[in-house]
Every structure is written in structure tokens, then in C-alpha cells.
Design an enzyme around this catalytic site. Sequence first.
Site, PDB file in Angstrom:
ATOM      1  N   TYR A   1       8.605  54.304  35.621  1.00  0.00           N
ATOM      2  CA  TYR A   1       9.955  54.307  35.014  1.00  0.00           C
ATOM      3  C   TYR A   1      10.318  52.918  34.507  1.00  0.00           C
ATOM      4  CZ  TYR A   1      15.071  53.873  34.887  1.00  0.00           C
ATOM      5  OH  TYR A   1      16.362  53.570  34.514  1.00  0.00           O
TER       6      TYR A   1
ATOM      7  N   LYS B   1      18.993  61.642  43.168  1.00  0.00           N
ATOM      8  CA  LYS B   1      19.171  60.216  43.459  1.00  0.00           C
ATOM      9  C   LYS B   1      19.853  60.089  44.822  1.00  0.00           C
ATOM     10  CE  LYS B   1      17.788  59.181  39.200  1.00  0.00           C
ATOM     11  NZ  LYS B   1      18.591  59.070  38.009  1.00  0.00           N
TER      12      LYS B   1
ATOM     13  N   ASP C   1      18.191  47.084  35.633  1.00  0.00           N
ATOM     14  CA  ASP C   1      17.716  45.861  36.300  1.00  0.00           C
ATOM     15  C   ASP C   1      16.285  46.018  36.811  1.00  0.00           C
ATOM     16  OD1 ASP C   1      18.242  47.641  38.398  1.00  0.00           O
ATOM     17  OD2 ASP C   1      19.452  46.235  39.574  1.00  0.00           O
TER      18      ASP C   1
ATOM     19  N   PRO D   1       5.685  55.055  46.862  1.00  0.00           N
ATOM     20  CA  PRO D   1       4.649  54.077  46.493  1.00  0.00           C
ATOM     21  C   PRO D   1       5.231  53.004  45.561  1.00  0.00           C
ATOM     22  CG  PRO D   1       4.021  56.333  45.824  1.00  0.00           C
ATOM     23  CD  PRO D   1       5.411  56.411  46.349  1.00  0.00           C
ATOM     24  N   GLY D   2       4.834  51.763  45.768  1.00  0.00           N
ATOM     25  CA  GLY D   2       5.296  50.665  44.885  1.00  0.00           C
ATOM     26  C   GLY D   2       6.788  50.406  44.999  1.00  0.00           C
ATOM     27  N   HIS D   3       7.389  50.741  46.130  1.00  0.00           N
ATOM     28  CA  HIS D   3       8.839  50.655  46.319  1.00  0.00           C
ATOM     29  C   HIS D   3       9.324  49.208  46.219  1.00  0.00           C
ATOM     30  CE1 HIS D   3      12.238  52.687  48.866  1.00  0.00           C
ATOM     31  NE2 HIS D   3      12.715  52.045  47.821  1.00  0.00           N
TER      32      HIS D   3
ATOM     33  N   PHE E   1      24.344  61.636  33.405  1.00  0.00           N
ATOM     34  CA  PHE E   1      25.258  61.003  34.372  1.00  0.00           C
ATOM     35  C   PHE E   1      26.094  59.902  33.711  1.00  0.00           C
ATOM     36  CE2 PHE E   1      24.966  57.475  37.770  1.00  0.00           C
ATOM     37  CZ  PHE E   1      26.240  57.720  38.242  1.00  0.00           C
TER      38      PHE E   1
ATOM     39  N   LYS F   1      10.955  51.475  30.668  1.00  0.00           N
ATOM     40  CA  LYS F   1      12.213  50.855  30.232  1.00  0.00           C
ATOM     41  C   LYS F   1      11.950  49.429  29.731  1.00  0.00           C
ATOM     42  CE  LYS F   1      15.887  52.246  30.328  1.00  0.00           C
ATOM     43  NZ  LYS F   1      16.688  53.080  29.377  1.00  0.00           N
TER      44      LYS F   1
HETATM   45  P1  NAD Z   1      20.274  60.857  33.380  1.00  0.00           P
HETATM   46  O1  NAD Z   1      18.884  61.221  33.733  1.00  0.00           O
HETATM   47  O2  NAD Z   1      21.403  61.340  34.220  1.00  0.00           O
HETATM   48  O3  NAD Z   1      20.590  61.325  31.892  1.00  0.00           O
HETATM   49  C1  NAD Z   1      19.690  61.168  30.835  1.00  0.00           C
HETATM   50  C2  NAD Z   1      20.158  62.040  29.676  1.00  0.00           C
HETATM   51  O4  NAD Z   1      19.202  61.891  28.616  1.00  0.00           O
HETATM   52  C3  NAD Z   1      20.219  63.537  30.022  1.00  0.00           C
HETATM   53  O5  NAD Z   1      21.416  64.100  29.553  1.00  0.00           O
HETATM   54  C4  NAD Z   1      19.009  64.123  29.299  1.00  0.00           C
HETATM   55  O6  NAD Z   1      19.193  65.465  28.896  1.00  0.00           O
HETATM   56  C5  NAD Z   1      18.890  63.176  28.104  1.00  0.00           C
HETATM   57  N1  NAD Z   1      17.507  63.149  27.578  1.00  0.00           N
HETATM   58  C6  NAD Z   1      16.364  62.991  28.287  1.00  0.00           C
HETATM   59  N2  NAD Z   1      15.298  63.056  27.467  1.00  0.00           N
HETATM   60  C7  NAD Z   1      15.791  63.218  26.207  1.00  0.00           C
HETATM   61  C8  NAD Z   1      15.187  63.334  24.943  1.00  0.00           C
HETATM   62  N3  NAD Z   1      13.849  63.299  24.798  1.00  0.00           N
HETATM   63  N4  NAD Z   1      15.981  63.481  23.845  1.00  0.00           N
HETATM   64  C9  NAD Z   1      17.335  63.520  23.984  1.00  0.00           C
HETATM   65  N5  NAD Z   1      17.955  63.438  25.167  1.00  0.00           N
HETATM   66  C10 NAD Z   1      17.206  63.281  26.273  1.00  0.00           C
HETATM   67  O7  NAD Z   1      20.267  59.265  33.285  1.00  0.00           O
HETATM   68  P2  NAD Z   1      21.421  58.205  33.614  1.00  0.00           P
HETATM   69  O8  NAD Z   1      21.327  57.847  35.036  1.00  0.00           O
HETATM   70  O9  NAD Z   1      22.697  58.678  33.044  1.00  0.00           O
HETATM   71  O10 NAD Z   1      20.881  56.963  32.784  1.00  0.00           O
HETATM   72  C11 NAD Z   1      21.265  56.764  31.433  1.00  0.00           C
HETATM   73  C12 NAD Z   1      20.634  55.479  30.921  1.00  0.00           C
HETATM   74  O11 NAD Z   1      21.071  54.383  31.720  1.00  0.00           O
HETATM   75  C13 NAD Z   1      19.107  55.489  31.013  1.00  0.00           C
HETATM   76  O12 NAD Z   1      18.603  54.853  29.857  1.00  0.00           O
HETATM   77  C14 NAD Z   1      18.802  54.683  32.261  1.00  0.00           C
HETATM   78  O13 NAD Z   1      17.562  54.037  32.157  1.00  0.00           O
HETATM   79  C15 NAD Z   1      19.947  53.686  32.246  1.00  0.00           C
HETATM   80  N6  NAD Z   1      20.354  53.174  33.568  1.00  0.00           N
HETATM   81  C16 NAD Z   1      20.599  54.030  34.608  1.00  0.00           C
HETATM   82  C17 NAD Z   1      21.019  53.520  35.832  1.00  0.00           C
HETATM   83  C18 NAD Z   1      21.345  54.427  36.989  1.00  0.00           C
HETATM   84  O14 NAD Z   1      21.614  53.933  38.100  1.00  0.00           O
HETATM   85  N7  NAD Z   1      21.374  55.740  36.828  1.00  0.00           N
HETATM   86  C19 NAD Z   1      21.180  52.141  36.006  1.00  0.00           C
HETATM   87  C20 NAD Z   1      20.917  51.288  34.911  1.00  0.00           C
HETATM   88  C21 NAD Z   1      20.513  51.824  33.699  1.00  0.00           C
HETATM   89  P1  TYD Z   2      17.318  56.088  43.720  1.00  0.00           P
HETATM   90  O1  TYD Z   2      18.701  56.666  43.867  1.00  0.00           O
HETATM   91  O2  TYD Z   2      16.186  56.985  43.390  1.00  0.00           O
HETATM   92  O3  TYD Z   2      17.441  54.902  42.658  1.00  0.00           O
HETATM   93  P2  TYD Z   2      16.341  53.751  42.247  1.00  0.00           P
HETATM   94  O4  TYD Z   2      15.003  54.150  42.735  1.00  0.00           O
HETATM   95  O5  TYD Z   2      16.441  53.762  40.762  1.00  0.00           O
HETATM   96  O6  TYD Z   2      16.839  52.481  42.871  1.00  0.00           O
HETATM   97  O7  TYD Z   2      16.943  55.331  45.068  1.00  0.00           O
HETATM   98  C1  TYD Z   2      17.802  54.328  45.604  1.00  0.00           C
HETATM   99  C2  TYD Z   2      17.137  53.775  46.843  1.00  0.00           C
HETATM  100  O8  TYD Z   2      17.105  54.836  47.833  1.00  0.00           O
HETATM  101  C3  TYD Z   2      15.679  53.385  46.630  1.00  0.00           C
HETATM  102  O9  TYD Z   2      15.390  52.248  47.446  1.00  0.00           O
HETATM  103  C4  TYD Z   2      14.886  54.579  47.126  1.00  0.00           C
HETATM  104  C5  TYD Z   2      15.762  55.134  48.232  1.00  0.00           C
HETATM  105  N1  TYD Z   2      15.685  56.594  48.445  1.00  0.00           N
HETATM  106  C6  TYD Z   2      15.471  57.092  49.743  1.00  0.00           C
HETATM  107  O10 TYD Z   2      15.345  56.331  50.725  1.00  0.00           O
HETATM  108  N2  TYD Z   2      15.406  58.449  49.906  1.00  0.00           N
HETATM  109  C7  TYD Z   2      15.524  59.328  48.857  1.00  0.00           C
HETATM  110  O11 TYD Z   2      15.412  60.567  49.075  1.00  0.00           O
HETATM  111  C8  TYD Z   2      15.758  58.794  47.541  1.00  0.00           C
HETATM  112  C9  TYD Z   2      15.891  59.712  46.350  1.00  0.00           C
HETATM  113  C10 TYD Z   2      15.845  57.427  47.383  1.00  0.00           C
END
Ligand code: NAD
Ligand code: TYD
Length: 353
Positions: free
Chosen positions: A156, A195, A132, A288-290, A12, A160
Site C-alpha cells: 500500500y 480498519k 504519512d 508482516p512488515g508492520h 471514508f 502511494k
Molecule cells: P477508502 O478506501 O475508504 O475509499 C476509497 C474510495 O476510492 C472508495 O469510495 C472506492 O470506491 C474508490 N475507488 C477505489 N478504486 C477506485 C477506482 N479504480 N476508480 C474510482 N474509484 C475508486 O479510502 P479513504 O480511507 O477514504 O482514503 C482516501 C484517500 O486518502 C486515499 O488516497 C488514502 O491513501 C488517503 N489517506 C487515507 C488515510 C486514512 O487513514 N484512511 C490517511 C491518509 C491518507
Molecule cells: P489500520 O487501521 O489498518 O491502519 P494503518 O495500517 O493504515 O495504520 O491499523 C492501525 C493499527 O492497528 C496498525 O498498527 C495495525 C493495527 N491493527 C490491529 O492491531 N488489529 C487489526 O485488526 C487491524 C485492522 C489493525
Amino acid sequence: MKTILITGGAGFIGSHVVGLFVTNYPQYNIINLDKLTYAGNLENLTDIEKKENYTFVKGDITDASFINQLFSDYSFDGVIHLAAESHVDRSITNPLEFVMTNVIGTVNLLNAAKHAWSGNFEGKRFYHVSTDEVYGALGETGFFTEDTKYDPHSPYSASKASSDHFVRAYHDTYGLPIVITNCSNNYGSHHFPEKLIPLCIHNIQNNKPLPIYGDGKYTRDWLYVVDHARAIDTVFHRGKNGDIYNVGGFNEWQNIDLVKLLCSIMDKKLGREEGTCAKLITFVKDRPGHDLRYAIDANKINRELGWSPSVTFEQGLEKTVDWYLANEAWLKNVTSGAYNKYYEHQYGQGHTQ
Ligand code: NAD
Ligand code: TYD
């Protein structure tokens, strides 16, 4: 010509970062390393995949000898590390996979960079992209700053947090030039529909229930993914060596209010009567642990580097909905096969398209 390794570039956020760097920096050779797990999708990169300064390498960051070989095949000047397992609910089911990729994978990259750069760190940078969620949960007031003590609650966020500690330790112990950003929840195109936001968009399209965990009062600070990619560009080029920057949208929403806003945008886009989509809202068993609330104090990156978000939440959410509606084939591809199994396990019901 600089050579930059971006890990997780098919995911993403990674796909937006790769897109920005390949397009804006023709003088950089961008190597995108990705294992292509369920979350990685090369369709996210069709706009730039033919550009001369872009190369895709399929590989796994948990494989140390493969990573060391990659670092000797290419002379990397910088690493932007995004590859990770990223979904809290999956981490509750399978924590070890998160330790492997997020902790061991990160240490493999740190070792390879340390070895390849062998003490000559001039012009080098290891950029670790974090979340965060490492700071734990806030009550109803206050913000996470760069000095907030780590207090992760989910497997998770624990993985991190651990990877962040290793990155800091390689800076303090070996002098490795690093920067870390801890960003709030992202939303936008290419977001896997496990998500909250893309899951609700997908379910609304298919008239499926919108599962809200607990009472829906959990609060997240949402940032448009393009603005996160802009922040990564800024910190990669101008962040101070060894520093941490929090990135966020100053944009807090309780889940229930966010989903109601999304429903009203989708009523309009789909030509449904106002209030139709919101009827799909269904309260389900809590996670759990939300963590109750996340909120980022993003003043440091704004003050020191001049970064701030470029769109409002309403604008970003509308762009996001438009993208999903225009890319039904993308959603169809990623929700076939294994997705149905995951959905059934997570929400205890069948999911048909
Ligand atoms: P994502 O799950 O969409 O993408 C993760 C990518 O990593 C995928 O393309 C997957 O194929 C690759 N990957 C997973 N395991 C791998 C491995 N063992 N070797 C090589 N590639 C591998 O994740 P994202 O939401 O794009 O998040 C990217 C980074 O940003 C992560 O480190 C995440 O912790 C961080 N982050 C995400 C968010 C968010 O809201 N999504 C917010 C803050 C930080
Ligand atoms: P999520 O998109 O999984 O991101 P994160 O857990 O990393 O914050 O979830 C965002 C918020 O939405 C989180 O409080 C959990 C809630 N949530 C639901 O209420 N229903 C759902 O089906 C999902 C996936 C998340």
C-alpha cells in the site's frame, strides 16, 4: 462557477470532503467520480446527494479512455484525488490491485489533466491526497517532516509513494500545478470496519474478539476525519503551488491503549460494567512488515496556513462511537456478503452478526 472533480468521494475521507465542498461552496460544481468498490458507499452522501451543485459519476480511474472522456465532458478547474485502494492488509494479499488503482489510476488522471489544461494552468490545481505511510517507520522518537526521505514498507505505502512521485514529476517536468498532503491515520464516521477503530466498535457491539496485532505497542497518530477534510479545504484554496504539507493530530497512541480507551467509552455507552469490553481484547499474529510508529510534524500547515485540529481525541472518538451506534443499518449493510469472506481470510475465523 468552478467545476471540481473529487475522486473517491463515496469512500471514508472522500465523502467528508465532498460533503464539506458541496455545502460550503455553492459556487462550485462538484463532480464525484467513484468506482464504488467495497469501500465506496453512496449512503455516505445522503445528506448532500440532492443538492444542485453535486453530481455523481460511477467510473474507474484505471480506465484511461473513460477518464479522458470525462475531462472533455466537463471543464474541470481543479481535481482533488482521493480514490485509492487504502487498506494495508488487503495490499499484502493483492498488491497488483494497489498498483493499478493507486499508481496507474493516478497517472491516468495526471495525463488527462495535463492534456485538458494543455499548458494553460492559470487557476488550475491538481490536489493529490496521500499518507504519512510513504515515509516508512519511526523508532521511539522523532517525527515525519515534509523533508523526510520516502521509505515505504507495505505494498500500500509503496503504491502511494509511487503515485506521489508521479505527481511531483508532472509538476517538475510539465509545470502541472499540484499540491500534495501526507496525512496520518484518520478516524470518524463512514470508516469501513476493516480498519482498527471501526472494526473494534463493530466487534464490541457483537461481543467478538478485538484482534490486536503483535504486542499492541505499534503507534499511530490519529486525526478526526472532519479535521482532515478541513485541512484539504485549506490546502486546496491556500496551499502554495508545488508544495507538500504534512497533516496530523499531534496525537500518538499505542494500539493497545487506544483500544482500551475505546472499550471504556463503549462500556459507558452500552451500559456495560467498566472492564467488560476490554475482556474481548485478543492478541493475534502480527502483520508482516508492520511499521512500528508513525508521527507527523504538522507545524508547516499550522504555521503557513493556520490549520490545526478542532477536536481532542477523546471528543472525536466519542462522536465516532455515537455515530456507529446511531447507524447500525449502515454497519449491517457494509458487513453483509463479501465482508464475511474477507474477515474469515484475514482473521481465520467465521464472523456472524
Ligand atoms: P477508502 O478506501 O475508504 O475509499 C476509497 C474510495 O476510492 C472508495 O469510495 C472506492 O470506491 C474508490 N475507488 C477505489 N478504486 C477506485 C477506482 N479504480 N476508480 C474510482 N474509484 C475508486 O479510502 P479513504 O480511507 O477514504 O482514503 C482516501 C484517500 O486518502 C486515499 O488516497 C488514502 O491513501 C488517503 N489517506 C487515507 C488515510 C486514512 O487513514 N484512511 C490517511 C491518509 C491518507
Ligand atoms: P489500520 O487501521 O489498518 O491502519 P494503518 O495500517 O493504515 O495504520 O491499523 C492501525 C493499527 O492497528 C496498525 O498498527 C495495525 C493495527 N491493527 C490491529 O492491531 N488489529 C487489526 O485488526 C487491524 C485492522 C489493525
